[in-house]
Structure formats: C-alpha cells, structure tokens
Scaffold this motif. Structure first.
Motif, PDB file in Angstrom:
ATOM      1  N   THR A 168       0.861  -1.187   0.000  1.00 17.98           N
ATOM      2  CA  THR A 168       0.000   0.000   0.000  1.00 17.98           C
ATOM      3  C   THR A 168       0.891   1.229   0.000  1.00 17.98           C
ATOM      4  O   THR A 168       1.649   1.460   0.943  1.00 17.98           O
ATOM      5  CB  THR A 168      -0.931   0.017   1.217  1.00 17.98           C
ATOM      6  OG1 THR A 168      -1.763  -1.144   1.191  1.00 17.98           O
ATOM      7  CG2 THR A 168      -1.808   1.260   1.196  1.00 17.98           C
ATOM      8  N   THR A 169       0.822   1.993  -1.049  1.00 15.19           N
ATOM      9  CA  THR A 169       1.641   3.198  -1.203  1.00 15.19           C
ATOM     10  C   THR A 169       0.863   4.390  -0.651  1.00 15.19           C
ATOM     11  O   THR A 169      -0.220   4.733  -1.159  1.00 15.19           O
ATOM     12  CB  THR A 169       1.987   3.429  -2.684  1.00 15.19           C
ATOM     13  OG1 THR A 169       2.627   2.258  -3.202  1.00 15.19           O
ATOM     14  CG2 THR A 169       2.910   4.624  -2.841  1.00 15.19           C
ATOM     15  N   SER A 195      -4.836   9.990  -2.202  1.00 14.17           N
ATOM     16  CA  SER A 195      -5.165   8.960  -1.217  1.00 14.17           C
ATOM     17  C   SER A 195      -4.227   7.774  -1.363  1.00 14.17           C
ATOM     18  O   SER A 195      -3.578   7.599  -2.406  1.00 14.17           O
ATOM     19  CB  SER A 195      -6.616   8.519  -1.404  1.00 14.17           C
ATOM     20  OG  SER A 195      -6.819   8.035  -2.725  1.00 14.17           O
ATOM     21  N   PRO A 196      -4.105   6.930  -0.326  1.00 15.85           N
ATOM     22  CA  PRO A 196      -3.240   5.748  -0.422  1.00 15.85           C
ATOM     23  C   PRO A 196      -3.672   4.837  -1.562  1.00 15.85           C
ATOM     24  O   PRO A 196      -4.851   4.688  -1.857  1.00 15.85           O
ATOM     25  CB  PRO A 196      -3.421   5.077   0.950  1.00 15.85           C
ATOM     26  CG  PRO A 196      -3.846   6.171   1.863  1.00 15.85           C
ATOM     27  CD  PRO A 196      -4.673   7.101   1.028  1.00 15.85           C
ATOM     28  N   LEU A 197      -2.675   4.236  -2.201  1.00 24.36           N
ATOM     29  CA  LEU A 197      -2.903   3.378  -3.362  1.00 24.36           C
ATOM     30  C   LEU A 197      -2.533   1.942  -3.006  1.00 24.36           C
ATOM     31  O   LEU A 197      -1.376   1.646  -2.708  1.00 24.36           O
ATOM     32  CB  LEU A 197      -2.070   3.857  -4.555  1.00 24.36           C
ATOM     33  CG  LEU A 197      -2.141   3.006  -5.829  1.00 24.36           C
ATOM     34  CD1 LEU A 197      -3.557   2.989  -6.386  1.00 24.36           C
ATOM     35  CD2 LEU A 197      -1.153   3.519  -6.872  1.00 24.36           C
ATOM     36  N   LYS A 198      -3.529   1.071  -2.996  1.00 19.48           N
ATOM     37  CA  LYS A 198      -3.294  -0.342  -2.732  1.00 19.48           C
ATOM     38  C   LYS A 198      -2.871  -1.025  -4.026  1.00 19.48           C
ATOM     39  O   LYS A 198      -3.600  -0.998  -5.019  1.00 19.48           O
ATOM     40  CB  LYS A 198      -4.557  -0.996  -2.176  1.00 19.48           C
ATOM     41  CG  LYS A 198      -4.372  -2.464  -1.813  1.00 19.48           C
ATOM     42  CD  LYS A 198      -5.668  -3.056  -1.268  1.00 19.48           C
ATOM     43  CE  LYS A 198      -5.486  -4.534  -0.938  1.00 19.48           C
ATOM     44  NZ  LYS A 198      -6.739  -5.135  -0.420  1.00 19.48           N
ATOM     45  N   GLU A 249       6.477   2.991  -9.304  1.00 19.35           N
ATOM     46  CA  GLU A 249       7.730   3.436  -8.697  1.00 19.35           C
ATOM     47  C   GLU A 249       7.835   4.959  -8.734  1.00 19.35           C
ATOM     48  O   GLU A 249       8.259   5.581  -7.773  1.00 19.35           O
ATOM     49  CB  GLU A 249       8.918   2.811  -9.445  1.00 19.35           C
ATOM     50  CG  GLU A 249      10.273   3.237  -8.938  1.00 19.35           C
ATOM     51  CD  GLU A 249      10.699   2.475  -7.690  1.00 19.35           C
ATOM     52  OE1 GLU A 249      11.731   2.823  -7.112  1.00 19.35           O
ATOM     53  OE2 GLU A 249       9.982   1.525  -7.306  1.00 19.35           O
ATOM     54  N   LEU A 250       7.445   5.555  -9.872  1.00 14.87           N
ATOM     55  CA  LEU A 250       7.585   7.002 -10.033  1.00 14.87           C
ATOM     56  C   LEU A 250       6.655   7.472 -11.141  1.00 14.87           C
ATOM     57  O   LEU A 250       6.466   6.780 -12.148  1.00 14.87           O
ATOM     58  CB  LEU A 250       9.033   7.363 -10.387  1.00 14.87           C
ATOM     59  CG  LEU A 250       9.346   8.836 -10.651  1.00 14.87           C
ATOM     60  CD1 LEU A 250       9.131   9.676  -9.400  1.00 14.87           C
ATOM     61  CD2 LEU A 250      10.772   9.001 -11.178  1.00 14.87           C
ATOM     62  N   PRO A 270      11.568  -6.088  -5.235  1.00 17.68           N
ATOM     63  CA  PRO A 270      11.829  -4.755  -4.679  1.00 17.68           C
ATOM     64  C   PRO A 270      11.318  -4.579  -3.260  1.00 17.68           C
ATOM     65  O   PRO A 270      11.804  -3.703  -2.539  1.00 17.68           O
ATOM     66  CB  PRO A 270      11.098  -3.821  -5.658  1.00 17.68           C
ATOM     67  CG  PRO A 270      10.062  -4.675  -6.294  1.00 17.68           C
ATOM     68  CD  PRO A 270      10.619  -6.065  -6.352  1.00 17.68           C
ATOM     69  N   ASN A 271      10.359  -5.390  -2.834  1.00 19.17           N
ATOM     70  CA  ASN A 271       9.812  -5.255  -1.485  1.00 19.17           C
ATOM     71  C   ASN A 271      10.423  -6.237  -0.493  1.00 19.17           C
ATOM     72  O   ASN A 271       9.939  -6.353   0.635  1.00 19.17           O
ATOM     73  CB  ASN A 271       8.287  -5.460  -1.522  1.00 19.17           C
ATOM     74  CG  ASN A 271       7.602  -4.395  -2.354  1.00 19.17           C
ATOM     75  OD1 ASN A 271       7.977  -3.235  -2.319  1.00 19.17           O
ATOM     76  ND2 ASN A 271       6.602  -4.802  -3.129  1.00 19.17           N
TER      77      ASN A 271
END
Length: 1176
Positions: free
Chosen positions: A532-533, A604-607, A615-616, A910-911
C-alpha cells in the motif's frame, strides 16, 4: 494463409549509389567480419490472426466436429475449435458473408456472399481452400439451407425463387421453385425475397418457404405444388420447427411470435408478444421492436426452450440488446454489452427429427462472442478461452518481444491468474473440435498492448497461440473527474486522457515504463508482494523550447564529427532545472497556466496488488500558457536506474531510483556552438488569456486536424513577426520589439508607413521572401494532409482510434513530422562514444527527427550504496553521425559483428528485505571492450527513415552506408536476432518489408507486402527476434507474420487441424409402432428428384461455375518446405494411382470389347458352319 513469391537479392550485391564513405576501411572490415545470413534464410508468410473477427455478419456450427465458423462484412472467415485451434481465411471478392452452412461431419463449409456467389470450402486441410464457386448472374441470394446429410443446397433469392445446387459438383439443378407457383392466388402482389427455407423434420419431401411479406408456403417437392399457405399481416424474420414436424413458429417485425399447426393454415394456433404490455381490455398489445430470430428446441424431460433476439418494447430507449430465453413459464432476459448479430443453440443431436436437448447458446455480438450455459440455473456464461478481448479498449500501441527469459511468462501468469473474474460456468468450453499442431517454437514470445483507457495487457504468444497473462491499469494512479463539468481545464485531450502512447520494457529486470498522451510517464517495477503506497512519488518536469523553426543544412546526409558542447561538465545539476513541486494555482502572475501538469495524481493511499507497482510518476507541465509537447520517444535502463524521455522541446533524463531530474535540455542546446541547423528565433507572444475551448483544442496527439492548424499557425505567427507593428491590441513595448534585436523602437514607428523609402523597400522584400517561404511550407503541409487522407480507410467508429498519432517515435515520423527538431529514439549502452576513449563507458545514444545521432556519457556510481547517495554524472559527447530522415533505431555490434545485448539488471524482489535484495541483485553488463590505439572494437548501427549506416567506434568512421528508399520512407525499423545472425528489418510506407545484413548492409529480402492503408498499421507494426513480426490489421485483430525461412518450413506442422475423424451419431430409433404404421420420419430420394435425368439442366446464364484453388492444382501451389515436399509426393502418388486406375479401366474395357467381339465371331461361325455356299 498467404505465401509470397520472394524476390531474392543476389548475395554480395551492394548498392553502388550508396557506397561506404571509407571504401578501404569497409573492405578491410568485410574481410574481418564474416556474415552468415544469406537471402535463403528469409521467407515471408502470414502465420496466424488473433482477436475478435472485425465486423462479424454470420455464424455456423458443426454439432459433430464442434467447430464454429464466423463470417465478416469484409469477406473474412474465422474458424474456431478448442483453445489454440484457430484459422483465418479470406474470400477474394471481400464481399460480406451473409450466411454459412456446414456439411456436418464432412469437413466442408458453404459460404454465401453479398455479391451473389456461393463457395465450398475444404476444411480437411490445415489451410482451408475453396474447392468450387458458383456466381449467380441474374438473381440476388437472400437465404440458403442445406439439410442434414444432404448434398443438395436450397438457395433462395430476392425475386422469391428457389434454386437447388449440387454441392459435390457445384452445378445447378433444373428443378426450380418459382414464386408465382408457390403463392398462386394467395397474394395479389409480389411476396418479396425468400427469408427462410427448411424441410419438415419428419418429411424431407415437404419444404417450408417463408417470404418477407408474411406468407409461408409448405411446398411438396414431389408433386411440385403447395400443400398449405399461411398468411400473416406482419413481415417475417425467421421460422423454427418443432422436432415432430407438426408445428412451427414465426417471428415478426411487430415483436410477435405466431405458432402454426401445419394442417391448420387458416389462422395461427397462438400469438404472443414476449415483451409487449398486455392491455386489460383484451385489445392487441402494443407493437414492439422486430424479433430478428427465434429458435424452438425441445427436451425429453421438460418444457421446450424458445430463444429469441430482439422484440423489446419501444419505450425501452437506450436499453442494451437482449437475448430472451423462454423455458416453460419462466422468461429470462439476458442483456448483452453489444448489439446481437446472430445466435445459435447448441444441441446434443444433429438430427432435426429428435428431441434437441439444448445445452448452450452461442451469441455473436458486434464486438464479442458469448456462450451461455442453458443447463445451469441463472444461465451463467462460459469463460472464453480465445483471445477475443484485444479490443476491450482500443489498442493505441503494441510491442513484440521474442526469445524472452523463460521465467517471465510464469511470473506474469501467477499474478494475472488472481485477476480472473468469477461466476463462470463450471462446464468445459463447448466448442472443442480440432487438434493442436505437432511442431513448436523453441523460444518464448510476449506481446504487450497499450490501450486508450490506460490499460496495458501482457499476452503469451508462444507456439502460435495467444492468451492474456496480466492486465495493468495505469489510470489508478490518477484521480478521475466524476463528470465532464469537473474536468480540469489543463487537460490537453478531450477523451481518453490516460491512453498509452509508448511502451519501454526490460524483460530481464521486468521494469516497465509507459508514456501517455497527457505528457505523463510512469515507471513500474514487478513485485510478488502486495503493498500500500501512502504517497505516489511524483516528479514534474518543465520542458521549454526557445527556438522555433529549424532548417536542415544542405548536406543533410553527411557525417559530422564529434563536437564539444557547453554541457560537458560531469555534473550539470547546478545549471539545470530541478523538479517542480505541485502547485494549487493554475495561473501565473500574467494569467497564463504555468507549472501545472495535465493530470492530477491521486492523493489517497494506493493499494497495489502483486504484479506491476508504481515506482515514479513523471509529468510534463504547462509552460507560460502552452501545453506540454507530446512525448515522442522513451527508454528505461535497469542497470543505470535511468529513464529518458524526449519530445519536440528536448529531452529529460530522470533517475528513478533517487527520484531526481538529472538533465533537462532543449534540442537547440544539444549542439552548442556547432549547431548544423539554421534556427529562427520564436516570434514574441502576445499576452492573452486563452479560453477553455481553445485549451481543449491544443491536443498532444497529431491528428488530421493538426496538420491544418499547424499550417495556419505557422502562417499566422510568421505574419505577426513581420507586421507586429500593425497589431494595435498588443502592448507598445511588445508591438515594437524586433525578433532579432533587444532594442525597442519608438512607438510611433510601429507602422511601415512611417519608414523611409529604403526601409519600406527592405520591408517589402522581406515580406516577399517570407511569403514564399510560408507558401512553400503551407503547400508541403497540405500535401501531407492529402497524403494522409488518402491513406486513412477507417470508418466512423475508427475515428478515435486513428487520432493517436504514434505508438513510438518510429511510427509515423514522415507523416506528421513538424519543422522543429524532435527527439525520435534512444539507446542505453556501454560504448566508446568519444574518439579518445579506450574503454567502454555507460552511455546514452539518442537520435533526432533531422537525422542526427548524438551521445551522452554517463558516470554511474559503482556500488549500490553510492548509487543511492551520489548523483549520476552526465557529459555530452556531441554528434556521432548524421543521416537522411529521422533516426528510428540504433544498435551496437561487437568487434565480431555480433549484437551486443542491452545492459540490464536481473530481476529482484523490490519489497524484499535489503539483505535478500542485495543477494539476488545482479547486473548483466556487456563485456567492456578495450580499444587499442587506432583500432576500432565496436560498431554503431543507425537506421533512419531513408538510409542505414554502420559506424566504427571509437574512430567514428562510417564503414557502410545504404539508401533504403528514395520514393518512400521507413515506418518501423528494428535490429533483430535471427538463428543464423543479425540483420535490420524495415517496414516502409509503400508496403515493402526489407532486411539488410549486418554489418555490410546487403539487401537480403525485399517484398511488397502490404501498402499503408491506415494509420493503425503504421502505429502498431513491429518486428521481433527470430524473424517474427505483427501489426493490428483491424481495430480488433492482430496479424502475425514471419520472415524466417525456418519458421515457414515448419509452419504446416505447427498449425492445428480443424477436421478430425469422428463417427456421426446414430439416427433416432423410429420405434416398433411408428415403423409399422408409418409414423416416423420419411426420407426423400433427392438425387432422383433433382438429378439431371429427371429435372434436366439449368440455364447456363443463371449462374457461372468457377473452379476453386482448393483442388489438386491449389494444393500443389500451397505446398512448400519439408511438409510441402511430402505433400507433393503424396499428390504425385495420388495422380499416379489415378492414372494407373484409369489405365486399368481402359484395359478392362478393351478386354471386355475383345471378349464381346470373340463371342460374336464364334456365334457367327456356328450360324454358318453347316450351310453351303449357295445357302448363304
């Protein structure tokens, strides 16, 4: 599957007119680098067509073979079996297919076209071919019917007559049912065209004929007269029998269904309006829309099914098309996403005189194929195994990757399987005929499609199949307006603002970078974990160009040596603009929109589910009221951690690891003081406040309208730059400012009338010269308009699809090229970009629309820790080489002439924790070549719209040069790996596909394949390794082709088989009492009735028989390669056996004749044996 006669080019032949600039060097290099690719390695042919049939018009199903056939409005024929078994055929006339009829379990298909021709297709071979054709000359075909296990085809015409065709010989019978004999005195007017023909399920001698006016006739074939006539006031659209042959149902244009008893023609037994409102006073219900088709299917254990399309009430405005299923007392209305073209009910038995036992319905929609399960409650649909969702949103760009890492497809499938919808039927797909091919390809293939709604689809294209792996929705990153009123005034496209324009993908590292039409770029990384970003990382870039017009020098194709530029410092960050923070204000101090992106990133947060995760986000912003220019080129490199994008203003290099802007430079600043182009300064802008309508018209996409607007804009801006003093609405200071001087003239001298005579004369001369230049520019632009209009063949529904001007820089460069210099292509590599370099260093090569290839040296920190803390250094290396036309593709060869792979990084999670990430993180560099003094060890391959060059590095000497085309231009070029070597593959606007050897640029293949008929082909055509290519042949279909001789030779083995030997089910048992009292089905000897001996011959002028290419001669021409040799041998054996058989028959006939003669001679001898001479 169409094969082409290839015009091979003799090996060793090079273009004399385009000889190398250094012939001595070229000869020496040719001696050193042997080339293995020859013209014999190339052969062009179509392989498969994937996707939904474009503009479908008819459908048929073989209930025994379980094969589905779909015809289209452009004469195409698509055949579907089990998943992975597909076939594409094309009628030469390209007329619409109005009806299809299978010869059930015979491996044959009859097609009727709108040009009044019928064709017999042979499906027993992998590439179906036409065996016979029959062209009607005097009557229009409206309906065809082929009874089960019959060789006589009934053909109804627009005049109301019915002709009968023998499908074995494709000859007309003399038996004709004339319309006046059928209706006699039941109607005073012509009954109209024949809309239905069918025989009574229980009596083959009774033929039911439906006329459009509403008259139905039951015709007795033996007595040649009508038994009964049924009249109804409304027009008929379709008729369906009950399997017992005692009742039939008609659907009418007023939305009613009439049920008739065969022996009671006076009035219908029942009249119902399925969707009509029943008045309480007993009056006739209100009319509804026409019921276009009805089918009546019975079951042993329950009520019959009555399935119909259409018939909705007229007050349901805007309601979607529906399929109605009436079963007993229940009525289910199934809404469809698109209008219904046709539907078929699949039953357990092929015999019409038995209980049908329907189990599913195949519904052909305008843009989809739906199969409904009738056996389950709620009528769920089957999950479609065919790749028919390519057009779910219009395809705007396409990329093709062959020979990908083997682990990529399982990784994409694992995350894509979680996206599948639920609620499908649990049963197996009912269209299950055919067998898969035996041969396979040794490499994996992936197709990536970008769509107008911002979605991206990954497809597994291995082994001549296509199935979706994973779908990514890029629009989730941005906030969507709830309605049009909430739409931001900074949008630069009216619809589809998230449409994908360019794709850049690294299969090894699985890093994906996409560019959209709203001047935005998104970098994605692949992860198997859900995250969740909280805040999406955003970088805003301000790209501004101060110079406007660019004129190329006269010697446009000559080589330019490397030059130094002002940006040669290793760290230009101090003099370059950084990222701009988001601002809540859309207007600057002077009222113009400034530093505002086109789209708003969600706050808002992005799931983010497992798969590709953001990433960008990089967005180009408005500059002083001007919208950002469309992105024309894009590249990403995982080993360097960099993204580079370019457009008409310049290029920007972004570090997506540190989320910083490294370089933002305009095209005018790339050359420094040695700029080879003559640039004119931009005319001063007037301060004005553009309206919202004006802003919406400034689209990033170069459609047809932009050609006109750009021409007028050039004319207007050039005129204002000359006569700005006459513009009284401008400010005095701005009005009097000279385009080439910073001084300000007096206010009163703004008009030419205040000048002296010399000034006036100079002014007039300047106006004349400028006018000539403007006229030339406008004429050229309008020439481009006319050329583009002549190439676009799409209809109204394709208008939005054609508005996307390019899928990448190489798509339509010469069609919508502007006068300004545009960045057209990029390449990250380890190269020797400077003449003085001895070791290869990380570099960025980029090409422009004016034919310049330049290089930038990169200083990338070595360790991971330093890479995240220290900036990447950038140093300009100048121009390496110049070509004619826009640069489309660049590649790098080693000293042996082998293609150097892209510098990349292997994939890592990456996580994952830092320790595990470092353990799996690994860079895959190319082996850094070392250059000794005065010795070249690398070669740069550069291909433009007009020519290709091979340049030795680091000396930068052009060793080979080839002019690809003089009269046309290259739309797409790629450096591809073949099994035997490396070559350049090109697709030109005139339809030619060419390949050139490397490094000598010898022509190996040149075929006139497909002329550029619409922009879709130019936007989506792409080559891949191992001799594969594809393009979007229609808005819904992908056409794949190969230019590899090896693949062509093995194509027959890889293709699936449509026909498989299957026994026909046994006929239903008549039963003892039916057999005793004659209650069962009655057969008819049609051969005795319709044969030439009884019915005579038909008129020769009525129809013309045309032998098809699917016979013996056609099979000879289609055979090729190893399989072709076997086929030719088999054909020769068949011919030899046929000739031997004929010889044997002749010998037997001669022996019989000799025996007869001997017998007669013996009888004659016995007759006259005992007689005297005077008794003779």
């Amino acid at each position: 599957m169409k094969k082409f006669n290839i015009r091979k080019v003799l090996d060793g032949l090079t273009a004399v007119s385009s000889s190398a600039s250094s012939p001595q060097t070229g000869n020496r290099e040719n001696d050193i680098i042997p080339e293995t690719l020859q013209s014999e390695h190339f052969q062009l042919c179509k392989t498969l067509r994937h996707g939904f049939p474009y503009q479908p018009s008819s459908m048929a199903f073989d209930p025994v073979q379980k094969i589905l056939a779909i015809g289209t409005q452009n004469g195409a024929l698509r055949l579907f079996g089990r998943a992975g078994v597909e076939c594409y055929c094309q009628h030469e006339s390209a007329s619409a297919v109005i009806q299809l009829q299978f010869l059930v379990n015979e491996g044959a298909l009859v097609s009727a076209l709108a040009d009044d021709s019928i064709h017999l297709w042979n499906l027993r071979q992998k590439l179906p071919a036409i065996l016979h054709s029959l062209k009607f000359n005097r009557e229009r075909i409206t309906f065809c019917h082929l009874p089960f296990q019959s060789k006589w085809l009934y053909v109804g015409t627009e005049r109301g007559n019915i002709h009968i065709v023998n499908v074995e010989s494709f000859t007309l019978s003399g038996y004709v049912i004339m319309w006046n004999k059928a209706i006699e005195l039941s109607s005073k007017t012509h009954p109209g065209p024949v809309v239905h023909i069918s025989d009574n399920p229980m009596d083959e001698g009774k033929l039911l004929i439906g006329f459009e006016c509403g008259i139905v006739v039951l015709w007795d074939l033996k007595s040649k007269k009508a038994d009964y006539r049924y009249n109804y006031d409304e027009a008929i659209h379709s008729v369906a029998w009950h399997h017992e042959g005692k009742q039939f149902v008609c659907s009418h244009s007023d939305g009613t269904l009439t049920t008739w008893n065969v022996r009671v023609p006076a009035k219908p037994a029942q009249i119902i309006t399925p969707h009509g409102k029943q008045p309480k006073d007993g009056k006739k219900p209100e009319p509804c829309k026409p019921i276009l088709k009805v089918e009546y299917k019975t079951t042993r254990a329950g009520d019959p099914f009555m399935i119909l399309s259409g018939g909705l009430s007229y007050d349901t405005v805007g309601r979607r098309a529906c399929l109605t299923v009436m079963h007993g007392k229940s009525t289910a209305v199934l809404e469809m996403d698109y209008p219904i073209v046709d539907f078929l009910t699949l039953c357990e038995t092929p015999y019409p005189n038995d209980f049908q036992e329907p189990y599913s319905v195949v519904v052909l929609l305008e843009k989809d194929l739906v199969v409904i399960d009738l056996a389950q409650i709620g009528y769920p649909i089957f999950e479609n195994p065919y790749p028919l969702s390519i057009h779910e949103s219009p395809v705007t760009c396409c990329e093709y990757f062959a020979d990908c890492p083997a682990e990529v497809i399982p990784a994409l499938y694992s995350v894509g399987s979680r996206q599948k919808r639920q609620g499908f039927s649990k049963k197996e797909w009912p269209i299950s005929g055919g067998n898969w091919g035996q041969g396979t390809l040794s490499f994996t293939e992936i197709i990536i499609t970008g769509h107008a709604d911002g979605s991206i689809k990954f497809w597994d294209a291995s082994a001549l199949m296509l199935q979706v792996l994973y779908k990514l929705k890029t629009a989730k990153v941005f906030e969507k307006p709830r309605c049009k009123e909430e739409k931001s005034s900074t949008d630069i496209v009216d619809e589809d603002p998230f449409a994908i324009q360019i794709l850049s993908w690294c299969p090894e590292s699985r890093v994906l970078c996409v560019a959209g039409v709203s001047a935005h770029v998104i970098v994605y990384r692949f992860s198997k974990q859900e995250v969740t970003t909280e805040v999406v990382q955003l970088l805003e870039v301000r790209m501004q160009c101060e110079l406007n017009e660019v004129e190329s020098p006269e010697d446009g194709g000559e080589q330019v040596s490397a030059v130094s530029t002002p940006g040669t410092s290793s760290s230009p960050l101090s003099s370059l603009p950084q990222s701009h923070p988001s601002t809540s204000s859309n207007n600057s101090s002077d009222g113009l929109r400034d530093n505002v992106p086109c789209l708003k990133v969600r706050s808002s947060p992005l799931k983010q589910s497992p798969g590709y995760q953001v990433e960008l986000v990089i967005q180009l912003v408005w500059v002083s009221g001007e919208p950002p220019q469309p992105i024309t080129s894009l590249a990403v490199n995982s080993a360097y951690g960099l993204v580079v994008l370019g457009n008409g203003n310049g290029l920007a290099v972004v570090d997506y690891l540190q989320k910083t802007l490294l370089l933002n430079v305009s095209t005018a600043e790339l050359y420094g003081s040695t700029d080879p182009h003559h640039r004119q300064p931009r005319s001063p802008r007037k301060t004005r406040h553009p309206s919202a309508d004006t802003l919406h018209k400034k689209s990033c996409m170069s459609g047809l309208s932009n050609f006109y607007s750009e021409s007028v804009k050039k004319l207007r801006s050039s005129y204002i730059s000359l006569c700005d003093g006459n513009d009284s609405s401008a400010a005095p200071e701005e009005r009097c400012k000279s385009p080439t001087s910073d001084s300000v003239a007096p206010v009163g001298s703004g008009s030419p009338c205040n000048f002296d005579e010399d000034s006036k004369q100079n002014f007039l001369d300047k106006v004349k010269s400028k006018s000539r230049l403007i006229s030339k520019t406008v004429v050229n632009d309008f020439a481009k308009i006319s050329r583009k209009i002549s190439m676009i063949g799409d209809q109204k529904d394709d208008a939005r699809d054609s508005s996307f001007s390019r899928s990448r820089s190489s798509s339509v460069t010469s069609i919508d090229r502007e006068s300004r210099e545009v960045i057209s292509s990029f390449l990250f590599c380890d190269s020797l970009s400077k003449k003085s370099e001895m070791m290869a260093v990380p570099s960025l090569w980029f090409g422009t629309s004016l034919g310049s290839m330049l290089a930038i040296a990169l200083t990338v920190p070595s360790t991971t820790e330093q890479r995240m803390q220290q900036p990447v250094g950038i140093a300009f290396c100048g121009c390496v080489v110049r070509l004619k036309g826009a640069i489309l593709r660049m590649a790098q060869l080693d000293a042996c002439g082998a293609l150097l792979p892209h510098v990349c990084e292997s994939w890592y999670e990456p996580n994952a924790p830092e320790e595990e990430r470092e353990r799996t993180r690994k860079r895959r560099p190319t082996s850094p070549p070392s250059s000794q003094e005065n010795q070249d060890c690398q070669y740069a391959v550069v291909c433009s719209e007009k020519q290709a060059k091979v340049v030795a590095l680091p000396s930068q000497n052009c060793i080979y040069e080839h002019n690809i085309t003089e009269t046309s231009f290259v739309l797409r070029a790629d450096v591809v790996m073949m099994t035997a070597g490396v070559c350049i593959a090109c697709f030109c606007a005139n339809g030619h596909i060419m390949t050139l050897s490397l490094p000598s640029l010898r022509p190996l293949l040149d075929i006139n394949y497909l002329p550029l008929t619409d922009m879709r082909i130019a936007r989506t055509f792409c080559f891949s390794n191992q001799g594969q290519a594809l393009y979007l042949t229609s808005p819904t279909e992908i056409q794949r082709l190969t230019y590899s001789q090896e693949t062509c030779d093995n194509l027959q083995e890889m293709l699936g088989e449509l026909f498989t030997p299957v026994e026909t089910p046994e006929a239903p048992n008549r039963g003892f009492f039916k057999g005793l009292f004659g209650g069962g089905a009655q057969s008819l000897d049609r051969e005795d009735l319709f044969g030439e001996l009884t019915a005579g011959k038909a008129s020769r002028s009525l129809a013309q028989h045309i032998p098809g290419p699917g016979g013996m001669e056609g099979m000879k021409g289609a055979a090729s390669g190893v399989v072709g040799e076997l086929a030719r041998a088999r054909i020769a054996l068949d011919e030899r056996g046929q000739k031997l058989g004929e010889l044997d028959e002749r010998t037997a006939a001669m022996m019989a004749s000799a025996d007869s003669f001997s017998k007669r001679a013996h009888d004659m001898m016995l007759k006259y044996k005992d007689k005297k001479w005077y008794q003779l």
